[in-house]
Design a protein around this motif. Structure first.
Motif, PDB file in Angstrom:
ATOM      1  N   GLY A 140     174.946  -2.330 -61.209  1.00  0.00           N
ATOM      2  CA  GLY A 140     175.357  -1.558 -62.370  1.00  0.00           C
ATOM      3  C   GLY A 140     174.738  -0.177 -62.341  1.00  0.00           C
ATOM      4  N   PRO A 141     175.211   0.719 -63.213  1.00  0.00           N
ATOM      5  CA  PRO A 141     174.669   2.086 -63.252  1.00  0.00           C
ATOM      6  C   PRO A 141     173.273   2.111 -63.845  1.00  0.00           C
ATOM      7  CG  PRO A 141     176.197   1.748 -65.060  1.00  0.00           C
ATOM      8  CD  PRO A 141     176.269   0.503 -64.218  1.00  0.00           C
ATOM      9  N   SER A 142     172.605   3.239 -63.729  1.00  0.00           N
ATOM     10  CA  SER A 142     171.272   3.393 -64.330  1.00  0.00           C
ATOM     11  C   SER A 142     171.340   3.128 -65.826  1.00  0.00           C
ATOM     12  CB  SER A 142     170.745   4.814 -64.084  1.00  0.00           C
ATOM     13  OG  SER A 142     170.587   5.056 -62.705  1.00  0.00           O
ATOM     14  N   GLY A 143     170.365   2.359 -66.315  1.00  0.00           N
ATOM     15  CA  GLY A 143     170.309   2.065 -67.743  1.00  0.00           C
ATOM     16  C   GLY A 143     171.166   0.901 -68.185  1.00  0.00           C
ATOM     17  N   CYS A 144     171.744   0.155 -67.229  1.00  0.00           N
ATOM     18  CA  CYS A 144     172.645  -0.942 -67.618  1.00  0.00           C
ATOM     19  C   CYS A 144     171.897  -2.219 -67.979  1.00  0.00           C
ATOM     20  CB  CYS A 144     173.642  -1.239 -66.499  1.00  0.00           C
ATOM     21  SG  CYS A 144     172.899  -2.037 -65.055  1.00  0.00           S
ATOM     22  N   GLY A 145     170.604  -2.303 -67.642  1.00  0.00           N
ATOM     23  CA  GLY A 145     169.823  -3.490 -67.978  1.00  0.00           C
ATOM     24  C   GLY A 145     169.452  -4.361 -66.795  1.00  0.00           C
ATOM     25  N   LYS A 146     169.854  -3.979 -65.597  1.00  0.00           N
ATOM     26  CA  LYS A 146     169.590  -4.846 -64.441  1.00  0.00           C
ATOM     27  C   LYS A 146     168.105  -4.928 -64.094  1.00  0.00           C
ATOM     28  CE  LYS A 146     170.831  -1.232 -61.049  1.00  0.00           C
ATOM     29  NZ  LYS A 146     171.016  -0.146 -62.055  1.00  0.00           N
ATOM     30  N   THR A 147     167.390  -3.796 -64.144  1.00  0.00           N
ATOM     31  CA  THR A 147     165.958  -3.828 -63.851  1.00  0.00           C
ATOM     32  C   THR A 147     165.183  -4.523 -64.960  1.00  0.00           C
ATOM     33  OG1 THR A 147     166.075  -1.823 -62.491  1.00  0.00           O
ATOM     34  CG2 THR A 147     163.927  -2.406 -63.390  1.00  0.00           C
ATOM     35  N   THR A 148     165.592  -4.347 -66.203  1.00  0.00           N
ATOM     36  CA  THR A 148     164.971  -5.078 -67.314  1.00  0.00           C
ATOM     37  C   THR A 148     165.126  -6.574 -67.112  1.00  0.00           C
ATOM     38  OG1 THR A 148     165.380  -3.273 -68.877  1.00  0.00           O
ATOM     39  CG2 THR A 148     165.029  -5.464 -69.812  1.00  0.00           C
ATOM     40  N   THR A 149     166.303  -6.995 -66.662  1.00  0.00           N
ATOM     41  CA  THR A 149     166.546  -8.413 -66.382  1.00  0.00           C
ATOM     42  C   THR A 149     165.610  -8.917 -65.293  1.00  0.00           C
ATOM     43  OG1 THR A 149     168.878  -8.186 -67.013  1.00  0.00           O
ATOM     44  CG2 THR A 149     168.285 -10.089 -65.661  1.00  0.00           C
ATOM     45  N   LEU A 150     165.480  -8.140 -64.231  1.00  0.00           N
ATOM     46  CA  LEU A 150     164.590  -8.534 -63.133  1.00  0.00           C
ATOM     47  C   LEU A 150     163.143  -8.620 -63.612  1.00  0.00           C
ATOM     48  CD1 LEU A 150     165.138  -8.946 -59.972  1.00  0.00           C
ATOM     49  CD2 LEU A 150     163.873  -6.820 -59.714  1.00  0.00           C
ATOM     50  N   ARG A 151     162.716  -7.668 -64.411  1.00  0.00           N
ATOM     51  CA  ARG A 151     161.337  -7.657 -64.910  1.00  0.00           C
ATOM     52  C   ARG A 151     161.057  -8.851 -65.826  1.00  0.00           C
ATOM     53  NH1 ARG A 151     158.177  -3.263 -64.478  1.00  0.00           N
ATOM     54  NH2 ARG A 151     157.237  -3.630 -66.523  1.00  0.00           N
ATOM     55  N   MET A 152     162.066  -9.300 -66.566  1.00  0.00           N
ATOM     56  CA  MET A 152     161.880 -10.498 -67.396  1.00  0.00           C
ATOM     57  C   MET A 152     161.757 -11.741 -66.538  1.00  0.00           C
ATOM     58  SD  MET A 152     164.136 -10.008 -70.880  1.00  0.00           S
ATOM     59  CE  MET A 152     165.711  -9.624 -70.071  1.00  0.00           C
ATOM     60  N   ILE A 153     162.532 -11.816 -65.472  1.00  0.00           N
ATOM     61  CA  ILE A 153     162.432 -12.966 -64.566  1.00  0.00           C
ATOM     62  C   ILE A 153     161.065 -12.977 -63.876  1.00  0.00           C
ATOM     63  CG2 ILE A 153     163.390 -14.061 -62.496  1.00  0.00           C
ATOM     64  CD1 ILE A 153     166.105 -12.754 -63.280  1.00  0.00           C
ATOM     65  N   ALA A 154     160.591 -11.777 -63.495  1.00  0.00           N
ATOM     66  CA  ALA A 154     159.304 -11.667 -62.807  1.00  0.00           C
ATOM     67  C   ALA A 154     158.124 -11.904 -63.738  1.00  0.00           C
ATOM     68  CB  ALA A 154     159.186 -10.284 -62.161  1.00  0.00           C
ATOM     69  N   GLY A 155     158.311 -11.686 -65.040  1.00  0.00           N
ATOM     70  CA  GLY A 155     157.227 -11.883 -65.997  1.00  0.00           C
ATOM     71  C   GLY A 155     156.557 -10.607 -66.445  1.00  0.00           C
ATOM     72  N   PHE A 156     157.060  -9.444 -65.993  1.00  0.00           N
ATOM     73  CA  PHE A 156     156.494  -8.169 -66.437  1.00  0.00           C
ATOM     74  C   PHE A 156     156.966  -7.809 -67.847  1.00  0.00           C
ATOM     75  CE2 PHE A 156     156.772  -7.494 -61.700  1.00  0.00           C
ATOM     76  CZ  PHE A 156     155.426  -7.727 -61.481  1.00  0.00           C
ATOM     77  N   GLU A 157     158.064  -8.418 -68.269  1.00  0.00           N
ATOM     78  CA  GLU A 157     158.585  -8.274 -69.637  1.00  0.00           C
ATOM     79  C   GLU A 157     158.879  -9.670 -70.167  1.00  0.00           C
ATOM     80  OE1 GLU A 157     159.147  -5.413 -71.257  1.00  0.00           O
ATOM     81  OE2 GLU A 157     159.336  -3.834 -69.740  1.00  0.00           O
ATOM     82  N   GLN A 158     158.781  -9.838 -71.463  1.00  0.00           N
ATOM     83  CA  GLN A 158     159.149 -11.107 -72.079  1.00  0.00           C
ATOM     84  C   GLN A 158     160.423 -10.913 -72.900  1.00  0.00           C
ATOM     85  OE1 GLN A 158     157.743 -14.060 -71.610  1.00  0.00           O
ATOM     86  NE2 GLN A 158     156.134 -13.213 -70.276  1.00  0.00           N
ATOM     87  N   PRO A 159     161.350 -11.874 -72.869  1.00  0.00           N
ATOM     88  CA  PRO A 159     162.581 -11.725 -73.654  1.00  0.00           C
ATOM     89  C   PRO A 159     162.302 -11.762 -75.142  1.00  0.00           C
ATOM     90  CG  PRO A 159     162.439 -13.930 -72.712  1.00  0.00           C
ATOM     91  CD  PRO A 159     161.319 -13.141 -72.112  1.00  0.00           C
ATOM     92  N   SER A 160     163.098 -11.018 -75.902  1.00  0.00           N
ATOM     93  CA  SER A 160     162.984 -11.064 -77.360  1.00  0.00           C
ATOM     94  C   SER A 160     163.513 -12.385 -77.898  1.00  0.00           C
ATOM     95  CB  SER A 160     163.751  -9.884 -77.979  1.00  0.00           C
ATOM     96  OG  SER A 160     163.269  -8.651 -77.482  1.00  0.00           O
ATOM     97  N   SER A 161     164.507 -12.930 -77.213  1.00  0.00           N
ATOM     98  CA  SER A 161     165.032 -14.255 -77.548  1.00  0.00           C
ATOM     99  C   SER A 161     165.728 -14.814 -76.320  1.00  0.00           C
ATOM    100  CB  SER A 161     166.012 -14.175 -78.735  1.00  0.00           C
ATOM    101  OG  SER A 161     167.128 -13.356 -78.409  1.00  0.00           O
ATOM    102  N   GLY A 162     166.048 -16.101 -76.361  1.00  0.00           N
ATOM    103  CA  GLY A 162     166.666 -16.759 -75.224  1.00  0.00           C
ATOM    104  C   GLY A 162     165.633 -17.410 -74.324  1.00  0.00           C
ATOM    105  N   ASN A 163     166.103 -18.026 -73.245  1.00  0.00           N
ATOM    106  CA  ASN A 163     165.219 -18.786 -72.371  1.00  0.00           C
ATOM    107  C   ASN A 163     165.460 -18.441 -70.908  1.00  0.00           C
ATOM    108  OD1 ASN A 163     163.195 -20.712 -71.789  1.00  0.00           O
ATOM    109  ND2 ASN A 163     164.747 -22.277 -71.365  1.00  0.00           N
ATOM    110  N   ILE A 164     164.387 -18.446 -70.137  1.00  0.00           N
ATOM    111  CA  ILE A 164     164.458 -18.261 -68.682  1.00  0.00           C
ATOM    112  C   ILE A 164     163.773 -19.460 -68.046  1.00  0.00           C
ATOM    113  CG2 ILE A 164     163.746 -16.848 -66.718  1.00  0.00           C
ATOM    114  CD1 ILE A 164     163.701 -14.436 -68.607  1.00  0.00           C
ATOM    115  N   GLU A 165     164.512 -20.187 -67.199  1.00  0.00           N
ATOM    116  CA  GLU A 165     163.948 -21.328 -66.495  1.00  0.00           C
ATOM    117  C   GLU A 165     163.830 -21.018 -65.013  1.00  0.00           C
ATOM    118  OE1 GLU A 165     166.070 -24.915 -67.175  1.00  0.00           O
ATOM    119  OE2 GLU A 165     165.533 -25.044 -69.304  1.00  0.00           O
TER     120      GLU A 165
END
Length: 363
Positions: free
Chosen positions: A41-66
């Protein structure tokens, strides 16, 4: 034999906000054992934020990651058993290649004998065993990238996370390493997510593409599905190039066969189940349009479209020639023609174009 532990990743209705700003909105997807998934996706689309949540550098505001069958929400990065390779390889410049690769195992307290065997296997995997005594500065960019990959794989992660792993390299080297990287990941059956803004890289590396825009998933499918049958106008425009025609469903012919009326009184045969009189946009990939001499405009096969056009510009690109065309309705099309198939263009610049109904995506 070096083997990564195949596991499954699952994101369930994950949302991430920064105050009033949503970074990622209600995304869900999973990664199967040994599967390589490209987040594109383009810059700012959320792909790096998604990766950082999977890695644990960010925590989701809601939802679950297994990860590996258990919830990773709230876990620290080092508690998740994920392998990370970044755009900038972040190798320790004072350490040898061997020590760089062994660092994660040493940190985890893996015994020396086992550590030596796993590091040797990892370096063999990336074809750098002969360079183990060198320092990072003594290697090329491509070799450093492979060291970073070996360092991540040697810990036998549940899932590999690669953030723009080839973007720091020149174009020709990137193409070579795309092939190598996929072969390495497949050889160890390691589930992987690759974040990239490069369409070619995403399609060549991934078993699946997840196209993101404005924090949401626009389409999830195989590279072929996403390219040939984009589900939204954004995906069609972002992945590859496309020509567009606007019109209205003018006739239904049973099943999924229909006729679209476009400007100028012309009609286009399509495959669509959209209702009569609905306004639509037609997406046609340049390689699906064949340019022929104007005198062939009388011949028309079943389920094939044939329209008159005028050549506005010709751009020679080596193996292909790109034609910019205008239909009589003034709709514009771009067509890629192989160098051995150049059409005869008359003095007025008139040609005809052919394309099949099955090659038209109706949005």
């Amino acid at each position: 034999m070096f083997e990564a532990v195949p596991q499954i990743l699952s994101l369930q209705n994950v949302h991430k906000s920064y105050g009033a700003v949503a970074g990622v909105t209600d995304i869900s997807f999973s990664v199967s054992s040994g599967e390589i998934v490209s987040l594109l996706g383009p810059s700012g689309c959320g792909k790096t934020t998604t990766l950082r949540m999977i890695a644990g550098f960010e925590q989701p505001s809601s939802g679950n990651i297994e990860i590996a069958g258990r919830s990773a929400v709230g876990l620290k990065p080092y508690e998740r058993n994920v392998g990370l390779v970044f755009q900038h390889f972040a190798l320790f410049p004072h350490m040898t290649i061997y020590d760089n690769v062994a660092y994660g195992l040493k940190y985890r307290g893996v015994p020396v004998a086992e550590r030596e065997g796993r590091v040797t296997d990892a370096l063999k995997l990336v074809q750098l065993e002969a360079f183990k005594a060198r320092k990072p500065a003594q290697l090329s960019g491509g070799q450093q990238q492979r060291v970073a990959l070996a360092r991540a794989l040697v810990t036998q992660p549940s899932i590999m996370l690669l953030d723009e792993p080839l973007s720091a390299l020149d174009a020709k080297l990137r193409q070579t390493l795309q092939v190598e990287l996929r072969q390495i990941l497949k050889s160890v059956n390691c589930s992987t997510i690759i974040v990239t803004h490069d369409q070619e890289e995403a399609m060549s590396l991934g078993d699946r593409l997840i196209v993101m825009n404005k924090g949401r998933i626009e389409q999830d499918g195989t590279p072929s599905e996403v390219y040939r049958r984009p589900s939204t106008e954004f995906v069609a425009d972002f992945i590859g190039r496309a020509s567009w025609l606007q019109g209205v469903i003018a006739e239904k012919h049973g099943g999924d066969r229909a006729t679209v009326a476009i400007a100028g009184g012309e009609t286009v045969k399509v495959r669509s189940d959209k209702p009569l009189n609905e306004a639509v946009k037609l997406c046609i990939r340049p390689e699906h349009i064949k340019v022929v001499a104007a005198e062939q405009a009388q011949a028309r096969e079943a389920d094939e479209n044939l329209l008159k056009a005028t050549v506005e510009n010709v751009l020679y690109l080596g193996s292909t020639t790109q034609y910019s065309l205008a239909l009589s309705s003034q709709n514009k099309l771009v067509v890629d023609v192989m160098g051995t198939e150049l059409p005869a263009v008359d003095s007025s610049g008139s040609v005809a174009i052919r394309f099949k109904a099955a090659d038209v995506t109706v949005l």
